[in-house]
Design a protein around this motif. Structure first.
Motif, PDB file in Angstrom:
ATOM      1  N   GLU A  29      36.538  35.584  37.395  1.00  0.00           N
ATOM      2  CA  GLU A  29      37.905  35.509  37.234  1.00  0.00           C
ATOM      3  C   GLU A  29      38.490  35.074  38.338  1.00  0.00           C
ATOM      4  OE1 GLU A  29      40.400  39.100  36.456  1.00  0.00           O
ATOM      5  OE2 GLU A  29      39.430  38.758  34.574  1.00  0.00           O
ATOM      6  N   ARG A  33      40.932  31.747  38.788  1.00  0.00           N
ATOM      7  CA  ARG A  33      42.274  31.484  38.989  1.00  0.00           C
ATOM      8  C   ARG A  33      42.459  30.720  40.346  1.00  0.00           C
ATOM      9  NH1 ARG A  33      44.700  36.924  39.872  1.00  0.00           N
ATOM     10  NH2 ARG A  33      46.535  35.572  39.972  1.00  0.00           N
ATOM     11  N   GLU A  34      41.416  30.762  41.401  1.00  0.00           N
ATOM     12  CA  GLU A  34      41.769  30.250  42.482  1.00  0.00           C
ATOM     13  C   GLU A  34      41.540  28.465  42.424  1.00  0.00           C
ATOM     14  OE1 GLU A  34      39.056  31.817  45.347  1.00  0.00           O
ATOM     15  OE2 GLU A  34      40.349  33.453  46.037  1.00  0.00           O
ATOM     16  N   MET A  36      42.457  27.052  39.515  1.00  0.00           N
ATOM     17  CA  MET A  36      42.948  26.671  38.121  1.00  0.00           C
ATOM     18  C   MET A  36      43.289  25.144  38.005  1.00  0.00           C
ATOM     19  SD  MET A  36      43.659  28.292  35.250  1.00  0.00           S
ATOM     20  CE  MET A  36      43.944  29.865  35.632  1.00  0.00           C
ATOM     21  N   TYR A  48      46.764  34.232  31.380  1.00  0.00           N
ATOM     22  CA  TYR A  48      46.220  35.111  32.350  1.00  0.00           C
ATOM     23  C   TYR A  48      47.107  36.275  32.180  1.00  0.00           C
ATOM     24  CZ  TYR A  48      45.125  37.925  36.345  1.00  0.00           C
ATOM     25  OH  TYR A  48      45.090  39.012  37.257  1.00  0.00           O
ATOM     26  N   GLU A  50      47.775  40.094  33.604  1.00  0.00           N
ATOM     27  CA  GLU A  50      47.324  40.878  34.593  1.00  0.00           C
ATOM     28  C   GLU A  50      47.531  42.368  33.835  1.00  0.00           C
ATOM     29  OE1 GLU A  50      48.632  42.346  38.823  1.00  0.00           O
ATOM     30  OE2 GLU A  50      49.581  40.263  38.157  1.00  0.00           O
ATOM     31  N   LEU A  58      41.606  36.839  31.372  1.00  0.00           N
ATOM     32  CA  LEU A  58      41.711  35.404  31.026  1.00  0.00           C
ATOM     33  C   LEU A  58      40.931  35.018  29.518  1.00  0.00           C
ATOM     34  CD1 LEU A  58      40.004  33.812  34.289  1.00  0.00           C
ATOM     35  CD2 LEU A  58      42.484  33.504  33.416  1.00  0.00           C
TER      36      LEU A  58
END
Length: 81
Positions: A29, A33-34, A36, A48, A50, A58
């Motif tokens: 995950e 995200r890092e 994207m 996404y 939270e 996700l």
């Protein structure tokens, strides 16, 4: 060659009818995200949320489509046998 293919191939997005929830490890995950921007430049789109529990934050909303055929399932099933 590979460089020519990368330069000339236009990757389009095929939106999914409904978001596909993904069950990912925390590190998977975080990796998505890092990075994207890399995924999005290659035709993948994610939502996404939270508020969801870890591993379920996700959802896949679009897959890459270059016009070369195929059903797209292999694009996200690379680790599934």
């Amino acid at each position: 060659n590979f460089e020519k293919l990368c330069k000339e191939t236009k990757i389009h997005e095929q939106n999914l009818i409904a978001p596909l929830p993904l069950e990912l490890s925390p590190s998977e995950e975080l990796c998505i995200r890092e990075h994207m921007d890399v995924f999005e430049s290659n035709g993948f789109r994610f939502l996404y949320n939270e508020a969801n529990a870890p591993r379920h934050r996700l959802c896949l909303t679009a897959l890459p489509y270059s016009g070369s055929g195929g059903d797209g399932k292999k694009a996200y099933q690379f680790g599934i046998d």
